[in-house]
Design an enzyme around this catalytic site. Structure first.
Site, PDB file in Angstrom:
ATOM      1  N   SER A  19       0.853  -1.191   0.000  1.00  0.00           N
ATOM      2  CA  SER A  19       0.000   0.000   0.000  1.00  0.00           C
ATOM      3  C   SER A  19       0.887   1.237   0.000  1.00  0.00           C
ATOM      4  O   SER A  19       1.641   1.473   0.952  1.00  0.00           O
ATOM      5  CB  SER A  19      -0.882   0.011   1.245  1.00  0.00           C
ATOM      6  OG  SER A  19      -1.372   1.322   1.442  1.00  0.00           O
ATOM      7  N   HIS A  43      -1.204  -1.219  -4.222  1.00  0.00           N
ATOM      8  CA  HIS A  43      -2.528  -0.894  -3.686  1.00  0.00           C
ATOM      9  C   HIS A  43      -2.530   0.609  -3.370  1.00  0.00           C
ATOM     10  O   HIS A  43      -1.662   1.108  -2.665  1.00  0.00           O
ATOM     11  CB  HIS A  43      -2.734  -1.715  -2.418  1.00  0.00           C
ATOM     12  CG  HIS A  43      -4.020  -1.502  -1.710  1.00  0.00           C
ATOM     13  ND1 HIS A  43      -5.198  -2.156  -2.053  1.00  0.00           N
ATOM     14  CD2 HIS A  43      -4.337  -0.738  -0.640  1.00  0.00           C
ATOM     15  CE1 HIS A  43      -6.166  -1.792  -1.219  1.00  0.00           C
ATOM     16  NE2 HIS A  43      -5.670  -0.918  -0.355  1.00  0.00           N
ATOM     17  N   ASP A  45      -4.624   3.685  -1.834  1.00  0.00           N
ATOM     18  CA  ASP A  45      -5.746   4.023  -0.952  1.00  0.00           C
ATOM     19  C   ASP A  45      -6.235   5.428  -1.225  1.00  0.00           C
ATOM     20  O   ASP A  45      -5.499   6.397  -1.016  1.00  0.00           O
ATOM     21  CB  ASP A  45      -5.295   3.915   0.510  1.00  0.00           C
ATOM     22  CG  ASP A  45      -5.080   2.479   0.938  1.00  0.00           C
ATOM     23  OD1 ASP A  45      -6.026   1.686   0.796  1.00  0.00           O
ATOM     24  OD2 ASP A  45      -3.976   2.156   1.391  1.00  0.00           O
ATOM     25  N   MET A  47      -8.764   8.321  -0.165  1.00  0.00           N
ATOM     26  CA  MET A  47      -9.589   8.724   0.994  1.00  0.00           C
ATOM     27  C   MET A  47     -10.076  10.160   0.795  1.00  0.00           C
ATOM     28  O   MET A  47      -9.291  11.026   0.384  1.00  0.00           O
ATOM     29  CB  MET A  47      -8.752   8.671   2.264  1.00  0.00           C
ATOM     30  CG  MET A  47      -8.109   7.321   2.491  1.00  0.00           C
ATOM     31  SD  MET A  47      -7.155   7.341   4.018  1.00  0.00           S
ATOM     32  CE  MET A  47      -6.437   5.712   3.986  1.00  0.00           C
ATOM     33  N   HIS A  76      -8.295   1.499  -4.071  1.00  0.00           N
ATOM     34  CA  HIS A  76      -9.251   1.191  -2.993  1.00  0.00           C
ATOM     35  C   HIS A  76      -9.946   2.502  -2.636  1.00  0.00           C
ATOM     36  O   HIS A  76      -9.374   3.351  -1.957  1.00  0.00           O
ATOM     37  CB  HIS A  76      -8.449   0.597  -1.819  1.00  0.00           C
ATOM     38  CG  HIS A  76      -9.238   0.330  -0.590  1.00  0.00           C
ATOM     39  ND1 HIS A  76      -8.655   0.056   0.635  1.00  0.00           N
ATOM     40  CD2 HIS A  76     -10.577   0.283  -0.361  1.00  0.00           C
ATOM     41  CE1 HIS A  76      -9.591  -0.140   1.550  1.00  0.00           C
ATOM     42  NE2 HIS A  76     -10.768   0.009   0.970  1.00  0.00           N
ATOM     43  N   MET A  78     -11.994   4.671  -0.665  1.00  0.00           N
ATOM     44  CA  MET A  78     -12.650   4.897   0.629  1.00  0.00           C
ATOM     45  C   MET A  78     -13.272   6.287   0.563  1.00  0.00           C
ATOM     46  O   MET A  78     -12.781   7.252   1.175  1.00  0.00           O
ATOM     47  CB  MET A  78     -11.618   4.789   1.756  1.00  0.00           C
ATOM     48  CG  MET A  78     -11.213   3.350   2.025  1.00  0.00           C
ATOM     49  SD  MET A  78      -9.704   3.224   2.987  1.00  0.00           S
ATOM     50  CE  MET A  78      -8.511   3.404   1.700  1.00  0.00           C
ATOM     51  N   MET A 147     -11.693  -5.814   5.101  1.00  0.00           N
ATOM     52  CA  MET A 147     -10.882  -4.898   5.915  1.00  0.00           C
ATOM     53  C   MET A 147     -10.627  -5.515   7.295  1.00  0.00           C
ATOM     54  O   MET A 147     -11.574  -5.960   7.960  1.00  0.00           O
ATOM     55  CB  MET A 147     -11.599  -3.561   6.115  1.00  0.00           C
ATOM     56  CG  MET A 147     -11.716  -2.685   4.881  1.00  0.00           C
ATOM     57  SD  MET A 147     -10.158  -2.233   4.115  1.00  0.00           S
ATOM     58  CE  MET A 147      -9.295  -1.413   5.443  1.00  0.00           C
ATOM     59  N   ASP A 185      -6.802  -6.518   4.000  1.00  0.00           N
ATOM     60  CA  ASP A 185      -6.144  -5.207   4.082  1.00  0.00           C
ATOM     61  C   ASP A 185      -6.259  -4.656   5.497  1.00  0.00           C
ATOM     62  O   ASP A 185      -7.369  -4.480   6.007  1.00  0.00           O
ATOM     63  CB  ASP A 185      -6.842  -4.270   3.080  1.00  0.00           C
ATOM     64  CG  ASP A 185      -6.249  -2.873   3.031  1.00  0.00           C
ATOM     65  OD1 ASP A 185      -5.170  -2.653   3.615  1.00  0.00           O
ATOM     66  OD2 ASP A 185      -6.874  -2.012   2.388  1.00  0.00           O
TER      67      ASP A 185
HETATM   68  C1  DX5 Z   1      -6.372   1.527   5.577  1.00  0.00           C
HETATM   69  C2  DX5 Z   1      -5.950   1.217   4.173  1.00  0.00           C
HETATM   70  C3  DX5 Z   1      -4.861   0.236   4.081  1.00  0.00           C
HETATM   71  C4  DX5 Z   1      -3.577   0.648   4.717  1.00  0.00           C
HETATM   72  C5  DX5 Z   1      -2.864  -0.595   5.111  1.00  0.00           C
HETATM   73  O1  DX5 Z   1      -7.528   2.266   5.548  1.00  0.00           O
HETATM   74  O2  DX5 Z   1      -7.020   0.731   3.400  1.00  0.00           O
HETATM   75  O3  DX5 Z   1      -4.625  -0.150   2.733  1.00  0.00           O
HETATM   76  O4  DX5 Z   1      -2.749   1.417   3.889  1.00  0.00           O
HETATM   77  O5  DX5 Z   1      -1.782  -0.241   5.848  1.00  0.00           O
HETATM   78  P1  DX5 Z   1      -1.169  -1.182   6.972  1.00  0.00           P
HETATM   79  O6  DX5 Z   1      -0.653  -2.412   6.261  1.00  0.00           O
HETATM   80  O7  DX5 Z   1      -0.073  -0.327   7.533  1.00  0.00           O
HETATM   81  O8  DX5 Z   1      -2.244  -1.502   7.942  1.00  0.00           O
HETATM   82 ZN    ZN Z   2      -6.538  -0.169   1.407  1.00  0.00          ZN
END
Ligand code: DX5
Ligand code: ZN
Length: 230
Positions: A19, A43, A45, A47, A76, A78, A147, A185
């Protein structure tokens, strides 16, 4: 044209998706170079500060990541309103787009929209959402993301109470007869990776543990070895 994850071989082997939330953006190419050596895809993320209490990247950054690494990417999302972001992130280079079931959208319509664009389709659930809410979407998806932390931040602790959900998801995917990645994840490290694999995961996201490791390639290779001998 974004790279599709179909070039990867599904079934049996576990895939790794670092990620980039935990990457060092002051030297992005260098920070991603271990991932290029041992990972299957990246990956990303996304947000929006509304669906989760944090902000991350827009499409421009994802375009830059694409230039900094040869790996395919999954985005991903969010975000509360994913319809606004599917095409921009596909155009930026994400070959697989994952939505959250809990977003304020017509999920089926958006899963179909992702497919129509030519991307692969992912669907995710937060820890408190039961799997039974989304099994009806299995025929429309290529990846199911469970998750194992509350979404929003890297570096959190793996929620072991999600293991039965991973096991149940593996059972339901097998029963469906469809080739669906089971991605996990949140809080994945060299120990929790093994728990997720044992529970049936075949795609692991790893942020903090990957980018803070002194030898991430060795770590990933040893998890791959575990996966081969168990
Ligand atoms: C959290 C994200 C994850 C995050 C994972 O909301 O969706 O993808 O980056 O990071 P680690 O492996 O540090 O938990
Ligand atoms: Zn993620």
């Amino acid at each position: 044209m974004p790279q599709n994850l179909k070039i990867l071989k599904p079934g049996g082997k576990v895939s790794f998706a670092p990620s980039i939330l935990s990457a060092d953006f002051s030297c992005l190419k260098k920070s991603l170079s271990p991932a290029d050596k041992c990972a299957d895809w990246l990956h990303v993320d996304i947000m929006d500060g509304h669906f989760v209490p944090n902000l991350s990247f827009g499409p421009h950054i994802v375009k830059c990541v694409r230039k900094a690494s040869k790996l395919p990417m999954d985005a991903h999302l969010m975000v509360s309103y994913p319809e606004n972001f599917i095409k921009p992130f596909y155009d930026a280079g994400a070959g697989l787009i994952t939505l959250h079931y809990e977003s304020k959208s017509d999920i089926l319509k958006l899963l179909k929209k992702i497919k129509r664009l030519g991307a692969q389709v992912g669907l995710s659930i937060k820890p408190k959402t039961p799997l039974s809410k989304i099994t009806k979407y299995f025929k429309f998806i290529d990846l199911l993301l469970i998750m194992t932390v509350e979404p929003g931040f890297g570096g959190q602790k793996f929620m072991t109470n999600q293991i039965p959900k991973i096991q149940y998801a593996r059972k339901k995917i097998n029963e469906s007869g469809r080739k669906i990645w089971l991605q996990v994840d949140g809080g994945i490290n060299s120990e929790t990776a093994l728990q997720a694999i044992d529970a049936g995961a075949d795609s692991l996201v790893m942020g903090n543990a990957f980018f803070s490791s002194s030898n991430p390639v060795k770590m990933i290779n040893s998890i791959r070895l575990y996966n081969r001998i168990t």
